[in-house]
Design an enzyme around this catalytic site. Structure first.
Site, PDB file in Angstrom:
ATOM      1  CB  SER A 120      -0.919   0.008   1.226  1.00 56.45           C
ATOM      2  OG  SER A 120      -0.152  -0.112   2.422  1.00 56.45           O
ATOM      3  CG  HIS A 141      -3.166  -1.000  -2.361  1.00 54.81           C
ATOM      4  ND1 HIS A 141      -3.423   0.313  -2.011  1.00 54.81           N
ATOM      5  CD2 HIS A 141      -3.366  -1.732  -1.226  1.00 54.81           C
ATOM      6  CE1 HIS A 141      -3.748   0.369  -0.744  1.00 54.81           C
ATOM      7  NE2 HIS A 141      -3.726  -0.856  -0.242  1.00 54.81           N
ATOM      8  CD  GLU A 153      -3.574   3.227  -4.729  1.00 57.91           C
ATOM      9  OE1 GLU A 153      -3.460   4.447  -4.736  1.00 57.91           O
ATOM     10  OE2 GLU A 153      -3.454   2.543  -3.680  1.00 57.91           O
ATOM     11  CG  ASN A 191      -2.592   3.697   2.349  1.00 56.75           C
ATOM     12  OD1 ASN A 191      -3.603   3.855   3.033  1.00 56.75           O
ATOM     13  ND2 ASN A 191      -2.162   2.503   2.007  1.00 56.75           N
TER      14      ASN A 191
END
Length: 286
Positions: A120, A141, A153, A191
């Site tokens: 991540s 991800h 992602e 993130n």
């Protein structure tokens, strides 16, 4: 572009078992690996239970549920990955550990296989540099839990080929996911935005701005978030949050990404969130 039919997943934890379940239910042949035989057994039991629950709720036929379980094979030997078309690793969020795994996989899987990381936050380019196939390394991800959350992602490293990207994108679409694409910067998209918010919530708690309940309620009822940031941190795992903040801080070099001392203290104390029964909040043992 070669079609992906067989998937290897490394890591029998919540993310790895969720990815394996998702792939098996969608008709892929799946190998799930974990070096810990107990973790592997628990993962298989958990996947079986979740699939049976989906069937009992009428969201999946009995036949499809049985087929999904037949599609899933568990192993503690990475050599069983020799024939897979793609490996998705979902292990600890550590660049060093992931690189070591990619070196091993690079020497095991067939030459055409893709190596994907569920990281991540860690650089795909640096992970790819540990292999002899940087063009076939990519970030994939998944959000937690993978069978439920709609997003994947995708992150291209500096050398990721178009064929690798297209094959990974097509796989995510076959898994029923909404795809977003990020450049290979620390934290990527989700993130890069989410973790500073969680970190700031810890600062608010640390400095006495408000109680944990009011911080979470403010974001839930004031901004329509389904979970407050501190509750979400417990769900993700405070150790994971801390690891990501460290990657952001090191990779972007801005003091605003420095982990809150309270987050560090909780992790040092073993208060890692729901998985340990205590984090910001106390949880009843299942």
């Amino acid at each position: 572009m070669a079609e992906i039919r067989s998937i290897g997943v490394v890591g029998g934890g919540q993310m790895g078992s969720g990815i394996a379940q998702l792939a098996a239910v969608n008709g892929f042949e799946v190998w799930l690996h974990d070096a810990d035989s107990t973790a592997l057994s628990n993962a298989h039991e958990s996947i079986s239970s979740r699939i049976q629950s989906i069937v009992s709720k009428g969201h999946l036929t009995k036949e499809k549920g049985a087929e999904a379980l037949r599609n899933l094979r568990c192993t503690s030997n990475l050599e069983d990955f020799r024939s897979v078309d793609i490996v998705i690793e979902a292990i600890v969020e550590s660049e060093e550990v992931k690189k070591k795994l990619f070196v091993r996989l690079d020497n095991i899987v067939k030459g055409s296989a893709i190596l994907a990381s569920n990281t991540s936050s860690i650089s795909i380019t640096r992970l790819a540099s540990a292999t002899s196939r940087p063009g076939q390394v990519i970030g994939m991800h998944f959000m937690n839990p993978p069978p439920v959350m709609k997003l994947v992602e995708i992150i291209r490293g500096a050398s990721t080929s178009d064929d690798t990207f297209n094959a990974t994108k097509f796989l995510a679409e076959r898994l029923g996911k909404k795809i977003i694409c990020s450049q290979d910067f620390s934290g990527f998209i989700v993130n890069r935005i989410l973790m500073p918010m969680i970190n700031e919530a810890f600062h608010a708690l640390y400095t006495g701005v408000a109680t944990k309940e009011d911080i979470d309620a403010g974001m839930k009822f004031g901004t329509n978030h389904p979970m407050g940031p501190l509750e979400l941190a417990d769900h993700i795992g405070l150790d994971v949050c801390l690891s990501i903040m460290k990657v952001l801080y090191a990779g972007l070099g801005d003091s605003k990404y420095a982990p809150c001392p309270l987050l560090v203290q909780y992790v040092d104390a073993g208060r890692l969130g729901r998985k340990k029964g205590i984090g910001v909040y106390q949880y009843s043992k299942m």
